[in-house]
Each structure stands twice: as structure tokens, then as C-alpha cells.
Design a protein around this motif. Structure first.
Motif, PDB file in Angstrom:
ATOM      1  N   VAL A  54       0.859  -1.177   0.000  1.00 25.35           N
ATOM      2  CA  VAL A  54       0.000   0.000   0.000  1.00 25.35           C
ATOM      3  C   VAL A  54       0.896   1.228   0.000  1.00 25.35           C
ATOM      4  CG1 VAL A  54      -1.731   1.307   1.296  1.00 25.35           C
ATOM      5  CG2 VAL A  54      -1.827  -1.195   1.265  1.00 25.35           C
ATOM      6  N   ILE A  55       0.594   2.182  -0.888  1.00 24.25           N
ATOM      7  CA  ILE A  55       1.309   3.455  -0.912  1.00 24.25           C
ATOM      8  C   ILE A  55       0.340   4.522  -0.446  1.00 24.25           C
ATOM      9  CG2 ILE A  55       2.434   5.171  -2.374  1.00 24.25           C
ATOM     10  CD1 ILE A  55       3.367   2.783  -4.137  1.00 24.25           C
ATOM     11  N   GLU A  84       2.227  -5.535   4.222  1.00 19.76           N
ATOM     12  CA  GLU A  84       1.577  -6.180   5.372  1.00 19.76           C
ATOM     13  C   GLU A  84       1.541  -5.236   6.582  1.00 19.76           C
ATOM     14  OE1 GLU A  84       0.119  -9.079   4.817  1.00 19.76           O
ATOM     15  OE2 GLU A  84       1.000  -9.213   2.824  1.00 19.76           O
ATOM     16  N   ASN A  85       1.155  -4.000   6.360  1.00 16.79           N
ATOM     17  CA  ASN A  85       1.013  -2.969   7.394  1.00 16.79           C
ATOM     18  C   ASN A  85       2.324  -2.536   8.040  1.00 16.79           C
ATOM     19  OD1 ASN A  85      -1.812  -2.739   7.130  1.00 16.79           O
ATOM     20  ND2 ASN A  85      -2.062  -4.596   8.343  1.00 16.79           N
TER      21      ASN A  85
END
Length: 147
Positions: free
Chosen positions: A3-4, A48-49
Motif C-alpha cells: 500500500v502506498i 503487510e502494514n
């Protein structure tokens, strides 16, 4: 899953960790904190966070300068830096930025190869720009990407 997203205030301890591990002469935490605000497009990449990379980019009118990009050493070589930079470039284009500038250590062949792949051009050389751990200085290659 990667995630960006924009950097938030709660990210700075992790960003500083990455900065310390990834750079020959790292920024201080204060410098990281000072390069924030409305004239910046600062992004993090999480897997993964967990934050594994970040980019600090300042915008002025129709130009932007990538001041810092870092990938945690254990995540280097997996394409995360490229993915983050491509996302940054795409967002800058959407904001009508015409040129993205950066400086890179002359000796940093890995980064220079990435910038070449993404279409950056070498513009000039800044002699004795970067400090080294031994107290000497290293040249910076100034590069530009015309969006």
C-alpha cells in the motif's frame, strides 16, 4: 499486499529507523520532520502494514525535487523503491508538475540504474556535494525527469 499512502505524524519513528539503516550519512530526525507540509508530496510504502520505504518530495510551482527516498535494507532489491517512485511520479503528473529533480551520490549505481530505467536524464555534476562517513566529500549527479 503493498500500500502506498501519505506519510502521517505517527510514522516518524519507523521512517527514522529506515533512514538510519538505508543511508551512508542519514538525515537527522529533525530534518525528516522539517521536510513536511503543504508544499510536499511525501509517501510511504507499506507491506503487510509495515512501512518499508518512503519518499520525501517538495513541490514548487510546476517543479518538484525528490529530497530523499529510502528502502529498509531487508526489503531492497524487491522493486519497492521503483513502485514507490512510479506512484510519486504519477501523482506529480496529476498535480501538473512538469519536472522532477533529484541528486544522487555518484557512487550509488543501484539508484542511478533505477533512475535511468524510469527516464531520468543526467543534467550536471555537483562537485563535493555529499559528506561521507570519513569526512571526505562525494560528487552528486543531478538528474531530471520531464513529466
Amino acid at each position: 499486499m503493498t500500500v502506498i499512502s501519505p506519510i502521517s505524524d505517527s510514522d516518524f519513528n519507523r521512517l527514522f529507523e529506515i533512514e538510519q539503516q538505508a543511508h551512508l550519512v542519514p538525515w537527522s530526525k529533525g530534518t525528516l520532520l522539517n521536510n513536511q507540509g503543504e508544499r510536499y508530496l511525501n509517501l510511504k510504502l507499506s507491506v503487510e502494514n509495515q512501512i518499508v520505504a518512503f519518499a520525501i518530495c517538495q513541490k514548487v510551482l510546476d517543479e518538484a525535487t525528490l529530497f530523499n527516498i529510502a528502502v529498509a535494507p531487508e526489503f531492497q532489491g524487491k522493486g519497492y523503491g521503483k513502485k514507490l517512485l512510479e506512484s510519486l511520479i504519477q501523482q506529480l503528473q496529476q498535480q501538473n508538475v512538469l519536472t522532477l529533480w533529484l541528486e544522487v551520490r555518484e557512487s550509488n549505481q543501484t539508484a542511478r540504474q533505477l533512475y535511468d530505467k524510469l527516464g531520468f536524464n543526467e543534467v550536471t555534476l555537483r562537485k563535493n556535494y555529499y559528506p561521507t562517513p570519513t569526512g571526505e566529500r562525494e560528487n552528486a549527479v543531478v538528474m531530471a525527469l520531464y513529466l
